[in-house]
Design an enzyme around this catalytic site. Sequence first.
Site, PDB file in Angstrom:
ATOM      1  N   GLU A 125       0.863  -1.176   0.000  1.00 16.25           N
ATOM      2  CA  GLU A 125       0.000   0.000   0.000  1.00 16.25           C
ATOM      3  C   GLU A 125       0.903   1.230   0.000  1.00 16.25           C
ATOM      4  OE1 GLU A 125      -2.357   0.081   3.489  1.00 16.25           O
ATOM      5  OE2 GLU A 125      -3.057  -1.982   3.299  1.00 16.25           O
ATOM      6  N   ASP A 156      -4.564   8.082  10.974  1.00 16.96           N
ATOM      7  CA  ASP A 156      -3.122   7.872  11.099  1.00 16.96           C
ATOM      8  C   ASP A 156      -2.648   8.196  12.517  1.00 16.96           C
ATOM      9  OD1 ASP A 156      -3.244   7.361   8.432  1.00 16.96           O
ATOM     10  OD2 ASP A 156      -2.267   9.213   7.791  1.00 16.96           O
TER      11      ASP A 156
END
Length: 264
Positions: free
Chosen positions: A49, A60
Amino acid sequence: MTTLHAVFDKARAEDRAALVGYLPAGFPTKDGAVAAATAMVEAGCDVIEIGLPYSDPLMDGPTIQDAVHRSLINGTRIADVLRTVEGVAKSGAATLVMTYWNPIDRYGAERFARDLASAGGVGTITPDLTPEESEPWLAASKEAGIDTVFLVAPSSPDERIARVAACCTGFVYAASLMGVTGARETVGAAAEGLVKRTKANTPLPVCVGLGVGNGAQAAEVAAYADGVIVGSAFIRRLLDAPDEKSGLAAVRELASELARGVRR
């Protein structure tokens, strides 16, 4: 170009889970991201990815935020992300882009899907795109011949899981816990149940991400999931390395450990 379908078929034939690694484009440098991802593939990652750096991340954790911040300072743009995908795809791994929706929307959904496919990308993971808003992206992706991956969470009721899975064509991303990314001491206890509930609603592979950071944890998740996703642990190796050569050796070592884990 290696497709996700081929990756999971191969892993299934070898009676193991697929290993999915994540790195943002432009980190530690634009060329360094390609080198690091390629090292991860050579050591055992089946899928890579490539993160599209974005200034306002939602899921995140601090490690990925640090890497993305450095990438943005390096001047990484969507063109650089596509060049990274092209470079990593040459390694033979199925290569996706993980991105929030706003950059695709600004770039243009049809254009992004077309350009990603031209670069050798096989699909996208869009963590903040909901099924209710996904139709333009699903149509653009289908037209370009790339896969779509959406996320389910431990809090997702079965009805929601079914709706999210219906938007997926590559695999379903099962977040192991409620929270942000980052390697942890243990993988979320709800992960196995979430995988079971997701599999009851789709024939697609189900991959688990968030929290996996070593071979033992990879083996634990591989016992019930079709794929194991690792991001922050790879980034931490690069952040802690004194130089690029050491960083490449470190991510290679971790990928090898994780690859052994998914094969136990």
